[in-house]
Design an enzyme around this catalytic site. Structure first.
Site, PDB file in Angstrom:
ATOM      1  N   ALA A  34       0.849  -1.189   0.000  1.00 38.72           N
ATOM      2  CA  ALA A  34       0.000   0.000   0.000  1.00 38.72           C
ATOM      3  C   ALA A  34       0.885   1.239   0.000  1.00 38.72           C
ATOM      4  O   ALA A  34       1.676   1.462   0.922  1.00 38.72           O
ATOM      5  CB  ALA A  34      -0.911  -0.006   1.226  1.00 38.72           C
ATOM      6  N   TYR A 158      -9.903   0.986   4.997  1.00 31.11           N
ATOM      7  CA  TYR A 158      -9.186   2.206   4.666  1.00 31.11           C
ATOM      8  C   TYR A 158     -10.146   3.196   4.006  1.00 31.11           C
ATOM      9  O   TYR A 158     -11.336   2.911   3.844  1.00 31.11           O
ATOM     10  CB  TYR A 158      -7.959   1.879   3.817  1.00 31.11           C
ATOM     11  CG  TYR A 158      -6.998   0.951   4.545  1.00 31.11           C
ATOM     12  CD1 TYR A 158      -6.572   1.247   5.840  1.00 31.11           C
ATOM     13  CD2 TYR A 158      -6.561  -0.238   3.972  1.00 31.11           C
ATOM     14  CE1 TYR A 158      -5.720   0.391   6.535  1.00 31.11           C
ATOM     15  CE2 TYR A 158      -5.699  -1.098   4.657  1.00 31.11           C
ATOM     16  CZ  TYR A 158      -5.293  -0.784   5.941  1.00 31.11           C
ATOM     17  OH  TYR A 158      -4.465  -1.631   6.635  1.00 31.11           O
ATOM     18  N   ARG A 302       1.117 -13.663   1.452  1.00 27.98           N
ATOM     19  CA  ARG A 302       1.932 -14.345   2.463  1.00 27.98           C
ATOM     20  C   ARG A 302       2.675 -15.541   1.907  1.00 27.98           C
ATOM     21  O   ARG A 302       3.783 -15.860   2.360  1.00 27.98           O
ATOM     22  CB  ARG A 302       1.050 -14.734   3.650  1.00 27.98           C
ATOM     23  CG  ARG A 302       0.605 -13.523   4.467  1.00 27.98           C
ATOM     24  CD  ARG A 302      -0.461 -13.875   5.500  1.00 27.98           C
ATOM     25  NE  ARG A 302      -0.820 -12.702   6.283  1.00 27.98           N
ATOM     26  CZ  ARG A 302      -1.690 -11.762   5.893  1.00 27.98           C
ATOM     27  NH1 ARG A 302      -2.284 -11.876   4.711  1.00 27.98           N
ATOM     28  NH2 ARG A 302      -1.958 -10.731   6.671  1.00 27.98           N
TER      29      ARG A 302
END
Length: 334
Positions: A34, A158, A302
């Site tokens: 981000a 967000y 991940r």
């Protein structure tokens, strides 16, 4: 995946090698973490940014190493909204007040993300327009730096997601109320970004397809929103995630591919390409998702942190020969 390793928004060699390794490992596309469009839009004071020439120069290095290693460089543009000004996860993640060196977050409504956090400032119409312009400016700098895909982060609580969700958006003006009102800011941000992001370069939007909360966004809401995005013709793919709008949500079941049904529902219900995410760790699982038209791409996070060579290993497992970049080639994994 946020690295929380920047200073005043500026990354360093860590970010170059971190993302370069993912490209050398065989990924088709490599996205930045981000990348925030303003200082007050950062999650933490250590988050990556793209709002000045120094940031742009570093990210040009990142785009260059990704390209050199044979992948397509992508940038994820973000504003943390009411989830801004917190400590890094390994420092506990608690809110940091202005008195402690933090800042006042911005949000659709003056509702703190967690009890005890500084109440965010409710954005005015002028403030909303300013942030849309910040997204556009960051998109321009990303284009000039050599990125070929941009993604707007409108998920995980967000700012763009906070406007979309009734959990965080209690406004009664043109940017609140029903779904068209709550999605106005996203649509205006897309307009602003597309003014700087050429039509021949893809634009993705990351969405939380469900808030997992009563009164929050549902997959039906998301499909309806994505039909409008598909009709616009300037959004190329929906990156289908979920959750994040509140600290106390409960995901019904965590299992490999638990978010893939969201990508499948949007793809078939809205007629727009989708990306699947969520505990996808096996090559055969990723291949099944694509083969059965459940999504158009599989996005890994991940799994690549744990093994940057995952794509090359997956190619070997599936009997696929990965493309190689010009004269450099990728490492051969045995």
């Amino acid at each position: 995946m946020c690295q929380y390793s920047a200073v005043d928004g500026l990354g360093d060699d860590w970010h170059v090698q971190h993302l370069g390794a993912k490209a050398a490992g065989g990924a088709g596309i490599v996205f930045t973490e981000a990348t925030h469009v303003s200082a007050v839009g950062r999650i933490t004071e250590h988050c990556l940014g793209l709002w000045n020439p120094q940031h742009q120069a570093l990210l040009a290095r990142v785009a260059g190493i990704i390209t050199r290693c044979g992948a397509v460089p992508g940038v994820q543009l973000a504003h943390a909204g009411r989830k801004a000004s917190v400590r890094r996860p390994w420092e506990g993640g608690a809110p940091v007040s202005p008195a402690e060196g933090g800042w006042v977050p911005l949000a659709p409504s003056p509702i703190a993300f967690v009890p005890g956090a500084t109440d965010p400032t409710m954005l005015t119409h002028a403030g909303i327009a300013e942030i849309a312009a910040q997204f556009a400016a960051s998109a321009r700098m990303a284009r000039e730096a050599g990125f070929k895909i941009a993604e707007l982060h409108a998920a995980h609580g967000y700012l763009l997601h906070a406007f979309l969700s009734p959990i965080a958006n209690h406004r009664n003006d043109a940017y609140g109320g029903d779904l068209p009102g709550r999605s106005r800011f996203l649509m205006e941000t897309i307009d602003a970004v597309r003014a700087e992001w050429p039509a021949d370069l893809p634009l993705f939007v990351r969405l939380s397809c469900s808030d997992y909360m009563p009164g929050g966004l549902t997959i039906e809401d998301t499909v309806a929103l994505c039909r409008k995005l598909a009709a616009r013709g300037d959004v190329d793919l929906i990156d289908c995630s979920s959750g994040g709008v509140a600290p106390d949500i409960r995901i019904p079941s965590l299992h490999p591919g638990y978010q893939v049904p969201f990508a499948e529902a949007v793809r078939h219900g809205a007629g727009i390409a989708t990306g699947a995410v969520g505990l996808i760790t096996e090559a055969t699982h990723a291949a099944e998702i694509i083969a059965n038209s459940r999504a158009d791409i599989v996005l890994l996070a991940r799994a690549l942190l744990a093994d940057p060579g995952w794509p090359l290993r997956a190619a070997k497992t599936l009997g696929v020969k990965p493309p190689l970049p010009d004269q450099y080639g990728r490492a051969t994994l045995t």
